[in-house]
Structures are given as structure tokens and as C-alpha cells.
Design a protein around this motif. Structure first.
Motif, PDB file in Angstrom:
ATOM      1  N   MET A 208       0.838  -1.197   0.000  1.00 30.92           N
ATOM      2  CA  MET A 208       0.000   0.000   0.000  1.00 30.92           C
ATOM      3  C   MET A 208       0.875   1.250   0.000  1.00 30.92           C
ATOM      4  N   TRP A 209       0.359   2.286  -0.622  1.00 35.52           N
ATOM      5  CA  TRP A 209       1.050   3.586  -0.613  1.00 35.52           C
ATOM      6  C   TRP A 209       0.034   4.546   0.005  1.00 35.52           C
ATOM      7  N   LEU A 210       0.245   4.864   1.289  1.00 33.59           N
ATOM      8  CA  LEU A 210      -0.790   5.546   2.077  1.00 33.59           C
ATOM      9  C   LEU A 210      -0.408   6.993   2.369  1.00 33.59           C
TER      10      LEU A 210
ATOM     11  N   TRP B  85      -5.313  16.386  -0.875  1.00 22.93           N
ATOM     12  CA  TRP B  85      -5.186  14.930  -1.058  1.00 22.93           C
ATOM     13  C   TRP B  85      -5.077  14.523  -2.517  1.00 22.93           C
ATOM     14  N   ARG B  86      -5.682  15.304  -3.402  1.00 18.50           N
ATOM     15  CA  ARG B  86      -5.634  14.915  -4.827  1.00 18.50           C
ATOM     16  C   ARG B  86      -4.191  14.916  -5.341  1.00 18.50           C
ATOM     17  N   GLU B  87      -3.425  15.899  -4.881  1.00 21.15           N
ATOM     18  CA  GLU B  87      -2.015  15.958  -5.311  1.00 21.15           C
ATOM     19  C   GLU B  87      -1.229  14.798  -4.708  1.00 21.15           C
ATOM     20  N   LEU B  88      -1.536  14.491  -3.444  1.00 20.05           N
ATOM     21  CA  LEU B  88      -0.834  13.376  -2.803  1.00 20.05           C
ATOM     22  C   LEU B  88      -1.176  12.063  -3.485  1.00 20.05           C
ATOM     23  N   GLU B  89      -2.439  11.930  -3.854  1.00 18.88           N
ATOM     24  CA  GLU B  89      -2.878  10.697  -4.501  1.00 18.88           C
ATOM     25  C   GLU B  89      -2.243  10.556  -5.886  1.00 18.88           C
ATOM     26  N   ALA B  90      -2.205  11.667  -6.646  1.00 17.56           N
ATOM     27  CA  ALA B  90      -1.646  11.603  -8.000  1.00 17.56           C
ATOM     28  C   ALA B  90      -0.167  11.218  -7.950  1.00 17.56           C
ATOM     29  N   ALA B  91       0.576  11.800  -7.007  1.00 14.06           N
ATOM     30  CA  ALA B  91       2.011  11.489  -6.915  1.00 14.06           C
ATOM     31  C   ALA B  91       2.211  10.027  -6.497  1.00 14.06           C
ATOM     32  N   ALA B  92       1.384   9.560  -5.567  1.00 12.78           N
ATOM     33  CA  ALA B  92       1.497   8.163  -5.132  1.00 12.78           C
ATOM     34  C   ALA B  92       1.217   7.224  -6.297  1.00 12.78           C
ATOM     35  N   LYS B  93       0.235   7.598  -7.115  1.00 13.83           N
ATOM     36  CA  LYS B  93      -0.114   6.734  -8.259  1.00 13.83           C
ATOM     37  C   LYS B  93       0.987   6.730  -9.308  1.00 13.83           C
ATOM     38  N   ALA B  94       1.688   7.850  -9.443  1.00  9.01           N
ATOM     39  CA  ALA B  94       2.842   7.854 -10.358  1.00  9.01           C
ATOM     40  C   ALA B  94       3.843   6.802  -9.869  1.00  9.01           C
ATOM     41  N   GLY B  95       3.999   6.690  -8.548  1.00 11.36           N
ATOM     42  CA  GLY B  95       4.905   5.685  -7.966  1.00 11.36           C
ATOM     43  C   GLY B  95       4.396   4.273  -8.155  1.00 11.36           C
TER      44      GLY B  95
ATOM     45  N   ILE C 197      -2.035  -0.620  -3.397  1.00 11.75           N
ATOM     46  CA  ILE C 197      -3.254   0.178  -3.224  1.00 11.75           C
ATOM     47  C   ILE C 197      -2.860   1.574  -2.755  1.00 11.75           C
ATOM     48  N   VAL C 198      -3.525   2.589  -3.320  1.00 13.07           N
ATOM     49  CA  VAL C 198      -3.248   3.972  -2.919  1.00 13.07           C
ATOM     50  C   VAL C 198      -4.471   4.534  -2.199  1.00 13.07           C
ATOM     51  N   GLY C 199      -4.251   5.264  -1.120  1.00  8.95           N
ATOM     52  CA  GLY C 199      -5.374   5.918  -0.445  1.00  8.95           C
ATOM     53  C   GLY C 199      -4.948   6.489   0.890  1.00  8.95           C
ATOM     54  N   SER C 200      -5.915   7.087   1.592  1.00  8.69           N
ATOM     55  CA  SER C 200      -5.566   7.640   2.904  1.00  8.69           C
ATOM     56  C   SER C 200      -5.560   6.504   3.927  1.00  8.69           C
TER      57      SER C 200
END
Ligand code: 0X9
Ligand code: ZN
Length: 440
Positions: free
Chosen positions: A319-321, A334-344, A357-360
């Protein structure tokens, strides 16, 4: 003096090494309840038998991994059968996994792997002890002294309860310029051995100029703290493989504080922690009661003005939380944090297909206050703050086999690199004014 008296004296003096705890026939069950109501009942069984939940259920997927000692097994299985839950024996004999881990560690030490001849004989694909990890950091510092394009320096952030150093390695281009920085740590939880191994691998890739390294070093300064909880880590090597906390002595025969419940942003033992010193998630007597969390606080606070990201590596669950862990509310960005995590995570998946999985934290995993990620964002103001739960998804849990270290590290490095390259550092510069003179 009789023999037994001698043993008692030696034991008291700490000369007799106790054998490591054994886990013969200890099992991990994967339980899949059919509904939320059934999940509630499974959780009641978990509480009733005081079981250790290795992987928590998350929204939309109710399955959970629960560790069960042999003496509880029969009653637990009967209770679950009566409920009608689907139960799979996920790990049949934990001791077997631990024995395999031990023997493959011995084997890999005899045949050191040199990653394309670059890592100076250091074997990145085994689990190392505290002193070896420290020596590695010092060796890298020395090696970079004669390198034209990279510089690495060791800083001791502080000392642990038992007096060990908590070290961080700063890696930069060494051209005297200051860039936005990324702080990475591992080993807050003792038993999650794959986390320090992953952070050490990152150092190797950065210093020995992997494909991504030039871009990453041109864009950022890097801090790597591979082992934040060395006391707990050593204890998990010598005595109790499944140890999670640090080793603070609470003098009622209970040891350890969960460092990831001890950070002081909305610290609250009743949210996913505990006021019971014996609990695996004991939050400490107050926020930052522990020397290890204090060390990290001091270091980050004195370097926060340039810090754009904080990544803390844990296991397991893939998970990338991002924050928050203390509440189900989302941070405003959170949208910016989520987008960067998804790039990873999407880059990471390209190598071997591993799904992250990406999320808070609260929404994907569970709520738990006092985490270092919440503190880094909430108190230190580090925008991109994450907890990354590494391999696997439960087949081996915390006892990840040695032969998975390499693929885990390779995919994680790719994930980290693409995450970092996706960050918009201009935005950050705008926000904090003119402090950065762009070199990017
Ligand atoms: O519970 C934790 O501390 C982390 N999971 S672990 O299995 N490695 O123990 C998750 C922490 C997520 N972040 C926060 N709750 N703040
Ligand atoms: Zn952890």
C-alpha cells in the motif's frame, strides 16, 4: 556453588544468552467474512481470544490475517466455523518460515552478491544487523569522498533507549547547492525487516549512479534513515522475531512503545493505540515520550524548510498511504498526494506486476493516531507525506523470504524514482517564497 546457582548468577549478569523464541505450529489464518455484520463478529472473536491481527480488513475487502498460537487454534477455528466465515490457513508453521529465512541468510552471506560490481561487496539481498548497517553508511560516506558527482554524509540524529545510534545519510550532488529535499526512513517497526533492506538499496542505487540517479540528485537532496528502531530490530534478530516496538523498559515486565503511535500530531492512544504498556500498539506515556521519535522530530524540524516529501517504509500489505491516520477526513491537498502516489505505484507495477493500493491511511487501512506520517505533514508541514507498506500481501507476512528482497527492492526503487520525478517542485517554491533559487 552448584551448577544451577552458577547459571542463575550468569543469567542475572546477562552472560547466558537465552534461545530465540520458537513459533512451531503457530499459524496465520486468512479470514474472509461474507458481510460487514460477519466481520464485526470475527473482530469480536479476535478480541475475545486476544489475537494479533497482522493485516487489518479494509473497506471493500473484508479479509484479514490473524496470527494464532497453537493453544488457541482449536477454539478459534470452531468459533469461526460456527460463524460460517471462509478461513484459509495462510501460514501453516511460522517456525518453518523463520528457519528458512535464517538458512538463506547464512547462504547469501557466504556468496555475497555484488550488484553489477557496484556495491563494493555489500550484499543488498539479505537482512543485515544493526552494526553492519551502520558500517555500510560510514563506508558510503568514505567512498563518496572521492566521487565527483555525489556526496554522502552520516549524521547521528540521536540515541535509542539502549544507547544505539540512530543515523541518517544525506546524499546530494555535492556541488554546494541546496535543493528541495526528500526524507526516507525504514525500520520504525522492528519485525518489518524488508524496510531497512529497501532503504539501503535506495542508497546504493543513488550513490552508484543507477539510471535514475542523475535526475533524482539534480532535482533533490536526499536523507536516508534506514533503521529508526535499532533496539527493537536487534531484539527481533536475537530473541523474538515478531517484535514490533522499541525496547523501553516499563518496569512491570512489559517492554516497548510502538513508535508509530508516539508522534505528537493529534496523539491519542484511544485511536488505534493503547495505554497498556504490554500492548503491541502502546502509544507511550505521552506524545514523543521515546528517544527514537524525539530524534526524528529534532532532525526533521531542523531541516524542514526545504523538505517536500517524507516517506516511511513499513511492511506488509503493498500500500502507498497518505494522511490522515488519525481521522477519516482527507487533507485538503489529497488529490495531489494521490496523484504522486499513483505515479509511484504504476511505475512500480510495471516491473513484476505487483499491485499497490493507494489511499488515505484511515480509509484504506484503519485509523491509528500518532504515526510519523501524520506528524510530518501536520506538524512539520512536509507536503508529500506517506507510509509505504512493502511486500507481500500475506503469504509470508513479516517473514518475507530472502529471495523476494531483490524484486521488492527493484520495483520499490522504480516506484520511488517515478514518484519523485512527478513532484511539482515549482508549486512548493511559490508557496514558501523565494528561498529556493531553482537549479531544476
Ligand atoms: O499501524 C501502523 O503503524 C502501520 N501499519 S503496520 O502494519 N506497518 O504497522 C500503518 C501506519 C499508517 N499511518 C498512520 N496510521 N498514521
Ligand atoms: Zn510498520
Amino acid at each position: 556453588m552448584t551448577n544451577s546457582m552458577i547459571s542463575v548468577v550468569l543469567l542475572l549478569c546477562g552472560y547466558v544468552r537465552t534461545e530465540p523464541a520458537r513459533f512451531d505450529n503457530h499459524k496465520v489464518l486468512q479470514i474472509t467474512p461474507h458481510s460487514s455484520e460477519e466481520l464485526e463478529q470475527v473482530l469480536a472473536i479476535h478480541d475475545l481470544y486476544d489475537l494479533d491481527m497482522w493485516r487489518h480488513p479494509r473497506m471493500g475487502n473484508h479479509s484479514l490475517d490473524v496470527y494464532v498460537e497453537p493453544e488457541k487454534l482449536k477454539s478459534v477455528l470452531t468459533a469461526l466455523k460456527n460463524l460460517g466465515s471462509h478461513v484459509k490457513i495462510w501460514i501453516d508453521d511460522l517456525q518453518k518460515l523463520i528457519d528458512q529465512e535464517k538458512s538463506s541468510m547464512k547462504r547469501s552471506i557466504r556468496f555475497p552478491y555484488t550488484s553489477q560490481g557496484r556495491s563494493q561487496g555489500f550484499n543488498h539481498f539479505t537482512y543485515h544487523r544493526y552494526s553492519t548497517i551502520n558500517q555500510y553508511l560510514r563506508d558510503i560516506e568514505t567512498a563518496t569522498a572521492s566521487m565527483p558527482s555525489v556526496n554522502a554524509s552520516v549524521f547521528t540524529m540521536g540515541y535509542t533507549y539502549e544507547g544505539r545510534e540512530v543515523n541518517v545519510l544525506k546524499v546530494t550532488r555535492g556541488d554546494g547547492e541546496s535543493r528541495p529535499s526528500i526524507f526516507i526512513d525504514g525500520g520504525i517497526h522492528a519485525r518489518e525487516w524488508i524496510a531497512p533492506a529497501t532503504v539501503l538499496y535506495f542508497i546504493n542505487q543513488m550513490v552508484y549512479w543507477d539510471d535514475y540517479a542523475p535526475q533524482l540528485l539534480n532535482k533533490f537532496d536526499w536523507y536516508f534513515a534506514p533503521l529508526l528502531n535499532p533496539d527493537g530490530y536487534e531484539y527481533s534478530h536475537t530473541t523474538y522475531r515478531l517484535w514490533r516496538k522499541n525496547r523501553a523498559d516499563h518496569s512491570r515486565n512489559c517492554y516497548g512503545t510502538d513508535l508509530n503511535r508516539n508522534f505528537g500530531f493529534r496523539w491519542n492512544p484511544s485511536v488505534g493505540g493503547s495505554t497498556n504498556e504490554c500492548s503491541d500498539v502502546y502509544s507511550g506515556s505521552q506524545a514523543f515520550s521515546e528517544k527514537e521519535s524525539q530524534s526524528l522530530r529534532t532532525f526533521i524540524l531542523s531541516n524542514k524548510q526545504n523538505m517536500i516529501a517524507y516517506l516511511t517504509y513499513h511492511s506488509y500489505g503493498q500500500m502507498w498511504l497518505y494522511p490522515w491516520g488519525y481521522t477519516s477526513a482527507f487533507p485538503q491537498d489529497w488529490r495531489e498526494l494521490e496523484a504522486a502516489a499513483k505515479a509511484g505505484t504504476s511505475a512500480l507495477a510495471q516491473l513484476y506486476g505487483s499491485n499497490y493500493i493507494v489511499g488515505s491511511s484511515t480509509n484504506v487501512l484503519y485509523s491509528a493516531a500518532g504515526g510519523s506520517d501524520d506528524w510530518a505533514k501536520g506538524s512539520a508541514g512536509v507536503k508529500y507525506s506517506y507510509t509505504i507498506e512493502l511486500r507481500d500481501t500475506g503469504k509470508h507476512g513479516f517473514v518475507l523470504p530472502v529471495d523476494e528482497i531483490e524484486p521488492n527492492c527493484r520495483e520499490s526503487w522504480r516506484g520511488l524514482a517515478e514518484f519523485a520525478l512527478s513532484l511539482n517542485t515549482n508549486m512548493r517554491r511559490k508557496k514558501i517564497g523565494d528561498r529556493y533559487k531553482s537549479r531544476l
